[in-house]
Each structure stands twice: as C-alpha cells, then as structure tokens.
Scaffold this active site. Sequence first.
Site, PDB file in Angstrom:
ATOM      1  NE  ARG A 199     -23.380  63.119  64.130  1.00  0.00           N
ATOM      2  CZ  ARG A 199     -22.452  63.473  65.002  1.00  0.00           C
ATOM      3  NH1 ARG A 199     -21.475  64.291  64.654  1.00  0.00           N
ATOM      4  NH2 ARG A 199     -22.506  63.028  66.240  1.00  0.00           N
ATOM      5  CE  LYS A 246     -15.720  67.790  68.568  1.00  0.00           C
ATOM      6  NZ  LYS A 246     -17.126  67.855  69.016  1.00  0.00           N
ATOM      7  NE  ARG A 291     -14.516  63.814  73.869  1.00  0.00           N
ATOM      8  CZ  ARG A 291     -14.739  63.610  72.613  1.00  0.00           C
ATOM      9  NH1 ARG A 291     -13.838  63.809  71.733  1.00  0.00           N
ATOM     10  NH2 ARG A 291     -15.880  63.200  72.194  1.00  0.00           N
ATOM     11  NE  ARG A 315     -21.038  59.510  66.447  1.00  0.00           N
ATOM     12  CZ  ARG A 315     -20.318  60.553  66.844  1.00  0.00           C
ATOM     13  NH1 ARG A 315     -19.751  61.361  65.954  1.00  0.00           N
ATOM     14  NH2 ARG A 315     -20.135  60.789  68.129  1.00  0.00           N
TER      15      ARG A 315
HETATM   16  P1  AP5 Z   1     -20.591  67.500  63.438  1.00  0.00           P
HETATM   17  O1  AP5 Z   1     -19.658  68.435  62.744  1.00  0.00           O
HETATM   18  O2  AP5 Z   1     -20.644  66.100  62.961  1.00  0.00           O
HETATM   19  O3  AP5 Z   1     -20.355  67.566  65.016  1.00  0.00           O
HETATM   20  P2  AP5 Z   1     -19.052  67.284  65.887  1.00  0.00           P
HETATM   21  O4  AP5 Z   1     -18.627  68.547  66.562  1.00  0.00           O
HETATM   22  O5  AP5 Z   1     -18.024  66.577  65.087  1.00  0.00           O
HETATM   23  O6  AP5 Z   1     -19.709  66.387  67.019  1.00  0.00           O
HETATM   24  P3  AP5 Z   1     -19.497  64.866  67.444  1.00  0.00           P
HETATM   25  O7  AP5 Z   1     -20.840  64.392  67.908  1.00  0.00           O
HETATM   26  O8  AP5 Z   1     -18.820  64.081  66.393  1.00  0.00           O
HETATM   27  O9  AP5 Z   1     -18.554  65.079  68.658  1.00  0.00           O
HETATM   28  P4  AP5 Z   1     -18.297  64.153  69.842  1.00  0.00           P
HETATM   29  O10 AP5 Z   1     -17.231  64.889  70.492  1.00  0.00           O
HETATM   30  O11 AP5 Z   1     -19.465  63.852  70.686  1.00  0.00           O
HETATM   31  O12 AP5 Z   1     -17.952  62.729  69.166  1.00  0.00           O
HETATM   32  P5  AP5 Z   1     -16.586  62.021  68.883  1.00  0.00           P
HETATM   33  O13 AP5 Z   1     -16.752  61.249  67.627  1.00  0.00           O
HETATM   34  O14 AP5 Z   1     -15.440  62.942  68.993  1.00  0.00           O
HETATM   35  O15 AP5 Z   1     -22.068  68.150  63.339  1.00  0.00           O
HETATM   36  C1  AP5 Z   1     -23.203  67.513  63.910  1.00  0.00           C
HETATM   37  C2  AP5 Z   1     -24.425  67.684  62.991  1.00  0.00           C
HETATM   38  O16 AP5 Z   1     -24.761  69.066  62.885  1.00  0.00           O
HETATM   39  C3  AP5 Z   1     -24.196  67.197  61.545  1.00  0.00           C
HETATM   40  O17 AP5 Z   1     -25.355  66.566  61.093  1.00  0.00           O
HETATM   41  C4  AP5 Z   1     -23.901  68.477  60.761  1.00  0.00           C
HETATM   42  O18 AP5 Z   1     -24.350  68.367  59.420  1.00  0.00           O
HETATM   43  C5  AP5 Z   1     -24.680  69.523  61.531  1.00  0.00           C
HETATM   44  N1  AP5 Z   1     -23.991  70.830  61.568  1.00  0.00           N
HETATM   45  C6  AP5 Z   1     -22.646  71.057  61.747  1.00  0.00           C
HETATM   46  N2  AP5 Z   1     -22.382  72.388  61.764  1.00  0.00           N
HETATM   47  C7  AP5 Z   1     -23.585  73.023  61.595  1.00  0.00           C
HETATM   48  C8  AP5 Z   1     -23.978  74.414  61.545  1.00  0.00           C
HETATM   49  N3  AP5 Z   1     -23.063  75.389  61.674  1.00  0.00           N
HETATM   50  N4  AP5 Z   1     -25.295  74.704  61.404  1.00  0.00           N
HETATM   51  C9  AP5 Z   1     -26.228  73.694  61.281  1.00  0.00           C
HETATM   52  N5  AP5 Z   1     -25.909  72.353  61.324  1.00  0.00           N
HETATM   53  C10 AP5 Z   1     -24.611  72.031  61.487  1.00  0.00           C
HETATM   54  O19 AP5 Z   1     -16.472  61.005  70.119  1.00  0.00           O
HETATM   55  C11 AP5 Z   1     -17.337  59.917  70.273  1.00  0.00           C
HETATM   56  C12 AP5 Z   1     -16.968  59.107  71.504  1.00  0.00           C
HETATM   57  O20 AP5 Z   1     -15.648  58.565  71.360  1.00  0.00           O
HETATM   58  C13 AP5 Z   1     -16.916  59.868  72.833  1.00  0.00           C
HETATM   59  O21 AP5 Z   1     -18.181  59.968  73.433  1.00  0.00           O
HETATM   60  C14 AP5 Z   1     -15.927  59.023  73.637  1.00  0.00           C
HETATM   61  O22 AP5 Z   1     -16.552  57.864  74.154  1.00  0.00           O
HETATM   62  C15 AP5 Z   1     -14.925  58.577  72.585  1.00  0.00           C
HETATM   63  N6  AP5 Z   1     -13.768  59.495  72.465  1.00  0.00           N
HETATM   64  C16 AP5 Z   1     -13.430  60.206  71.352  1.00  0.00           C
HETATM   65  N7  AP5 Z   1     -12.324  60.949  71.584  1.00  0.00           N
HETATM   66  C17 AP5 Z   1     -11.956  60.698  72.863  1.00  0.00           C
HETATM   67  C18 AP5 Z   1     -10.904  61.190  73.688  1.00  0.00           C
HETATM   68  N8  AP5 Z   1     -10.004  62.085  73.235  1.00  0.00           N
HETATM   69  N9  AP5 Z   1     -10.843  60.728  74.964  1.00  0.00           N
HETATM   70  C19 AP5 Z   1     -11.722  59.825  75.427  1.00  0.00           C
HETATM   71  N10 AP5 Z   1     -12.750  59.339  74.704  1.00  0.00           N
HETATM   72  C20 AP5 Z   1     -12.879  59.773  73.427  1.00  0.00           C
HETATM   73 ZN    ZN Z   2     -17.251  64.577  65.114  1.00  0.00          ZN
END
Ligand code: AP5
Ligand code: ZN
Length: 213
Positions: free
Chosen positions: A127, A13, A88, A160
């Site tokens: 990452r 994402k 979410r 992270r």
């Molecule tokens: P990347 O694109 O960074 O992954 P992502 O989908 O953004 O995954 P996240 O880990 O950021 O998602 P998340 O939902 O767990 O975290 P968030 O910050 O939202 O890609 C990952 C890696 O793979 C990178 O190194 C990239 O280079 C590589 N890659 C990407 N695409 C690739 C491909 N096609 N092929 C090969 N490699 C690839 O949330 C964090 C925390 O915040 C949550 O746990 C929660 O506690 C809180 N939070 C956030 N939003 C909410 C909400 N709405 N409600 C409640 N709590 C929330």
């Molecule tokens: Zn992300």
Amino acid sequence: KRLILIGPPGSGKGTQSPIIKDEYCLCHLATGDMLRAAVATKTPLGVKAKEAMEKGELVSDDLVVGIIDDAIKKPSCQKGFILDGFPRTVVQAEKLDDMLAKQGTKIDKVLNFSIDDAILEERITGRWIHPSSGRTYHSKFAPPKVPGVDDVTGEPLIQRKDDTAAVLKSRLEAFHRQTEPVVDYYSKKGAVTNLHADKPTEEVTKEVKMVLS
Ligand code: AP5
Ligand code: ZN
C-alpha cells in the site's frame, strides 16, 4: 444512511469509503486517519495515541469515542455517515449506540468485509498513500502512473509506519480478539451484511451498492 464498515487491516474499508461517500453524499469518518493526523501534528490526542498505533494495538476507548462524539454532531454528518474503523470494541459500539439514541437515530447497516488473513500481508505491504487527500494505491493492484507519485498532484506517496508484516500480526490479533465480537453484537440486532472483500475492488463496490440500494 448511517453505516459502519468493519474488517481486518487491508480488507478495503478505506478504498470503498470514498466511492460510497460520493454516491450517497455521506461524511467519511475514519478514526485511523484522524488519529494519524493527530500524531503528525503532535496534538495532545496524537501524543497519547502514538505508541499504541506504532505497536499495532488499539488506542483507548475513551480517546476514540471522544473523537467520534464530536464528529457525528457536525452539520455535514447529519445526512448520514460512514464509520471506517469504528467501533472496534464492544464498549465503543455500546457508547456509539447511546450517542445515536440521544439524537433519536441508529445505525442502519454494518458492512462486514470478510476476507482470509492470508491475503492481507500482500495488500498491506504494497500500500502507498497520498496523505493530504487520503488517496490509496497499491504497487500491484492499483499502481500509480509513476511509482511513488500521486496521479493527481504529482506529490510523493508514503507508506504507513504500521504497514509492516510484523506490526500487521499485532493488528490482526487485535482485530480477532477485540473487533470480531462487534460483528456478533450487531448481528444480534440483525444489522450485518457480509461482503466478499477478497474480490477485485470494482466487484466489492458492486456488492456494496447492491446492499445499499
Ligand atoms: P485499504 O482500503 O487501505 O484497507 P483498510 O481496510 O482501510 O485497512 P487499514 O489498514 O487502513 O485498516 P486498519 O483497520 O488496520 O487501520 P486504521 O487506519 O483503521 O486497502 C489496503 C490496500 O489494499 C491498498 O493498497 C488498496 O489499494 C488495496 N486494496 C483494497 N481493496 C482491494 C481489492 N479488492 N483487491 C486488491 N487490492 C485492494 O487504524 C490504524 C490504527 O489506529 C489501529 O491499529 C489503532 O491503533 C488505531 N485505531 C483506529 N481506530 C481505532 C478505534 N476505533 N479504536 C482504537 N484504536 C483505533
Ligand atoms: Zn483504512
């Protein structure tokens, strides 16, 4: 365009968002990035969110709904936005739909990043991010020119705190239990398109552009 990106941790994402954002002049609203910034600067929001984030659990609906409610009203988001990591829970989705209804708008498309859980640990543990720009690297799939260093600024990259195999387990559990129902919620409205998020980054970008064209 008003878009939602849904997918498990590491599904891409945050990698696709900046590309789509530039192509269609949208604002990128990532609740995870906003919460991490709040934790880093110890704002009241950050203090409340920290513990749940470190455990890989979701932060309470009221906190994140509040952030998004403020953000989507900004002038820079009036042309459209990408919601990355929100909604979410079904409660968050319902609240979002209410907010948009008040503005006389609605979500155009929900992009569902489908990918097998087994692939995600390698993506998450490899990452590296440049915090101030949000640039994301991967030690194997998208390595920086110099290990541990941002290509553009030369500043150090960080990992992270929640990007460990153990915390990933809880994040995946939360995804399946609380976030997958959001896909069903928008499927019933006919808004969901499934993407093959296990393909290489450029191919996922092509799929996204096809869906949005
Ligand atoms: P990347 O694109 O960074 O992954 P992502 O989908 O953004 O995954 P996240 O880990 O950021 O998602 P998340 O939902 O767990 O975290 P968030 O910050 O939202 O890609 C990952 C890696 O793979 C990178 O190194 C990239 O280079 C590589 N890659 C990407 N695409 C690739 C491909 N096609 N092929 C090969 N490699 C690839 O949330 C964090 C925390 O915040 C949550 O746990 C929660 O506690 C809180 N939070 C956030 N939003 C909410 C909400 N709405 N409600 C409640 N709590 C929330
Ligand atoms: Zn992300």
